[in-house]
Motif scaffolding. Sequence first.
Motif, PDB file in Angstrom:
ATOM      1  N   GLY A 194       0.831  -1.196   0.000  1.00 20.32           N
ATOM      2  CA  GLY A 194       0.000   0.000   0.000  1.00 20.32           C
ATOM      3  C   GLY A 194       0.867   1.248   0.000  1.00 20.32           C
ATOM      4  N   SER A 195       0.299   2.329   0.478  1.00 15.65           N
ATOM      5  CA  SER A 195       1.007   3.604   0.444  1.00 15.65           C
ATOM      6  C   SER A 195       2.121   3.656   1.477  1.00 15.65           C
ATOM      7  N   THR A 196       3.114   4.493   1.201  1.00 12.76           N
ATOM      8  CA  THR A 196       4.219   4.680   2.137  1.00 12.76           C
ATOM      9  C   THR A 196       3.719   5.256   3.452  1.00 12.76           C
ATOM     10  N   GLU A 197       2.757   6.167   3.386  1.00  8.11           N
ATOM     11  CA  GLU A 197       2.238   6.794   4.607  1.00  8.11           C
ATOM     12  C   GLU A 197       1.620   5.754   5.546  1.00  8.11           C
ATOM     13  N   ILE A 198       0.771   4.868   4.992  1.00  6.46           N
ATOM     14  CA  ILE A 198       0.157   3.822   5.825  1.00  6.46           C
ATOM     15  C   ILE A 198       1.212   2.825   6.274  1.00  6.46           C
ATOM     16  N   GLY A 199       2.177   2.529   5.417  1.00  5.99           N
ATOM     17  CA  GLY A 199       3.255   1.624   5.800  1.00  5.99           C
ATOM     18  C   GLY A 199       4.026   2.124   7.003  1.00  5.99           C
ATOM     19  N   LYS A 200       4.275   3.426   7.057  1.00  3.93           N
ATOM     20  CA  LYS A 200       4.978   4.000   8.205  1.00  3.93           C
ATOM     21  C   LYS A 200       4.142   3.883   9.477  1.00  3.93           C
ATOM     22  N   GLU A 201       2.832   4.100   9.357  1.00  3.58           N
ATOM     23  CA  GLU A 201       1.952   3.959  10.523  1.00  3.58           C
ATOM     24  C   GLU A 201       1.989   2.532  11.057  1.00  3.58           C
ATOM     25  N   LEU A 202       1.889   1.564  10.144  1.00  3.42           N
ATOM     26  CA  LEU A 202       1.907   0.166  10.565  1.00  3.42           C
ATOM     27  C   LEU A 202       3.252  -0.212  11.180  1.00  3.42           C
ATOM     28  N   MET A 203       4.323   0.332  10.627  1.00  4.20           N
ATOM     29  CA  MET A 203       5.651   0.046  11.175  1.00  4.20           C
ATOM     30  C   MET A 203       5.761   0.526  12.620  1.00  4.20           C
ATOM     31  N   LYS A 204       5.216   1.700  12.900  1.00  2.00           N
ATOM     32  CA  LYS A 204       5.215   2.205  14.272  1.00  2.00           C
ATOM     33  C   LYS A 204       4.397   1.305  15.183  1.00  2.00           C
TER      34      LYS A 204
ATOM     35  N   ASN B  69       8.005  -9.024  12.748  1.00  2.82           N
ATOM     36  CA  ASN B  69       8.691  -9.160  11.474  1.00  2.82           C
ATOM     37  C   ASN B  69       7.837  -8.457  10.409  1.00  2.82           C
ATOM     38  N   LEU B  70       8.477  -7.699   9.515  1.00  2.42           N
ATOM     39  CA  LEU B  70       7.737  -6.873   8.562  1.00  2.42           C
ATOM     40  C   LEU B  70       8.193  -7.085   7.126  1.00  2.42           C
ATOM     41  N   SER B  71       7.226  -7.100   6.212  1.00  7.17           N
ATOM     42  CA  SER B  71       7.496  -6.927   4.788  1.00  7.17           C
ATOM     43  C   SER B  71       6.577  -5.818   4.304  1.00  7.17           C
ATOM     44  N   LEU B  72       7.154  -4.767   3.730  1.00  8.47           N
ATOM     45  CA  LEU B  72       6.376  -3.615   3.296  1.00  8.47           C
ATOM     46  C   LEU B  72       6.698  -3.313   1.834  1.00  8.47           C
ATOM     47  N   GLU B  73       5.691  -3.424   0.977  1.00  9.63           N
ATOM     48  CA  GLU B  73       5.843  -3.045  -0.429  1.00  9.63           C
ATOM     49  C   GLU B  73       5.014  -1.786  -0.615  1.00  9.63           C
ATOM     50  N   LEU B  74       5.702  -0.649  -0.763  1.00 10.66           N
ATOM     51  CA  LEU B  74       5.048   0.652  -0.637  1.00 10.66           C
ATOM     52  C   LEU B  74       5.038   1.417  -1.958  1.00 10.66           C
ATOM     53  N   GLY B  75       4.928   2.733  -1.883  1.00 10.67           N
ATOM     54  CA  GLY B  75       4.724   3.553  -3.070  1.00 10.67           C
ATOM     55  C   GLY B  75       5.904   3.574  -4.023  1.00 10.67           C
ATOM     56  N   GLY B  76       5.627   4.025  -5.236  1.00 11.29           N
ATOM     57  CA  GLY B  76       6.673   4.146  -6.247  1.00 11.29           C
ATOM     58  C   GLY B  76       6.530   5.440  -7.029  1.00 11.29           C
ATOM     59  N   HIS B  77       7.555   5.757  -7.788  1.00 12.06           N
ATOM     60  CA  HIS B  77       7.520   6.923  -8.677  1.00 12.06           C
ATOM     61  C   HIS B  77       8.509   6.626  -9.804  1.00 12.06           C
ATOM     62  N   ALA B  78       8.142   5.636 -10.629  1.00 11.09           N
ATOM     63  CA  ALA B  78       9.102   5.019 -11.540  1.00 11.09           C
ATOM     64  C   ALA B  78       9.491   5.913 -12.705  1.00 11.09           C
ATOM     65  N   PRO B  79      10.790   6.068 -12.933  1.00 17.74           N
ATOM     66  CA  PRO B  79      11.273   6.768 -14.122  1.00 17.74           C
ATOM     67  C   PRO B  79      11.440   5.797 -15.290  1.00 17.74           C
ATOM     68  N   ILE B  80      11.299   6.325 -16.497  1.00 20.72           N
ATOM     69  CA  ILE B  80      11.630   5.585 -17.715  1.00 20.72           C
ATOM     70  C   ILE B  80      12.649   6.421 -18.477  1.00 20.72           C
ATOM     71  N   ILE B  81      13.818   5.842 -18.741  1.00 24.33           N
ATOM     72  CA  ILE B  81      14.885   6.541 -19.462  1.00 24.33           C
ATOM     73  C   ILE B  81      15.004   5.943 -20.854  1.00 24.33           C
TER      74      ILE B  81
END
Length: 475
Positions: free
Chosen positions: A224-234, A242-254
């Motif tokens: 999910g989002s990085t913001e919610i991931g940080k809340e859950l981490m806290k 034990n945590l696995s967090l797959e969070l937000g992206g902002h992918a570049p294409i070159i």
Amino acid sequence: MKGMHYIDGKWLDSGDKLIDVMNPATGERVGTVPNGGKEEAKAAIDAAAKAFSSWSKKTVYERSELLMKWHDLLLEHKEEVAVILTKEMGKPLHEAIGEIEYSASFISWFAEEAKRLYGRTIPASHEDKRIQVNKQPVGVVVSITPWNFPAAMMARKMAPALAVGCTFVAKPAKNTPLTAVRMYELAEEAGFPKGVINLVTGSAREIGAAFTSHPDVRKLTFTGSTEIGKELMKQCADNMLNLSLELGGHAPIIILDDANLDLAVQGVMASKFRNAGQTCVCGNRIYVHRAIVDAFSTKLKEAVAKLKVGNGLDKDVMIGPLIDKEGYEKVDEHVQDAVEKGAEILIGGSGNTDNDAYFYQPTVLLNANHDMLVMKEETFGPVAPIMVFDEDDEAIRYANNTRFGLAAYLFTDSMSRGTAISEGLDFGIVGWNDGSPSSAQAPFGGMKESGIGREGGMEGLEAFVETKYISMKVR
């Protein structure tokens, strides 16, 4: 379709407390699920904890056999499950079928890979000692999955956890829970023992709080989002989960000046416009070498013009709706902001919101710059902004100028330049001349604020085990 909780081998409801599941292409209700909370979450975790002892003691071959039965049933019913997915999420039916097949690939991969989860023997420093290293399941796993890939994200977490001997509790997104319900029905048909797999729907805040505070939970996996991931981490800190967090992206294409332009356009179309741009690995910023920007943008515009927008169940539709009003408004804000700051709309640039359904035309923007929101934030929509660059180092610097680091893409026929750029990108996934790099056998995950840990591949299996070191003194 009426969905229910699945707890300790039983399908349960929450009385009159229901959540309506809406079709984002029509605004119509397609089903309901219970609006559960902490009590249902606690019951599911208790069931998983009770089942863990016997499930973890089964051989990997027994667990693998059940996973493969689930895999076969999912493929047998893939068209049916895909229709459910399209109705509640909106993506075109051919993409939904592809997602079900992708989901099944994770189940079969981990069912087999778990058979190769080896320990090891280490030479000891004393002749009367022996050192062994064993792998054992972490315990009860809880998961929170997103709305944009309701089948794939479930399978990518659930399959490895079950394969190594963990028990599992899932909380699907409120927008798209019906796909998960049907997958659980098929898993029940496959024969998983009661308590091994559990499903709760409802309040994200209540269920999430129960997940992170229950003493029997040993791992949380979240996409999910990085913001919610940080809340859950806290929240997980108190119990050192034990945590696995797959969070937000902002992918570049070159896209370099020696790239095969047809291949580059094909790759951008696959990355940018799949699922109407609503993917965490979606290409969000396109950096094109000045020498080829005119030729590339013309070819991209021609390809985008062929995309049909509409209800994902309709024939030949390639772009479905955005998930909701909030998502639509963010996409439109990014486009309008870009135009105000100097971008040229080559195609698209508008949408429609009839009958509580939110469609946005696939859009290509030229002359983008880093002052624009679309170049700084994850758009999560079918908008492709193009910005020029002159030197390879400049492109790398542009690409890395973000707090995210999930996926990046580059297009070049030069082995030397491609190697240098791919190694210089601060991203967990790099697609080189490949707009669709994800696969079950490869590790998926990000750097920086895009998460912790990896899913898929051997790394995705290791995420659900503990390493135990045994030192034995022998005579």
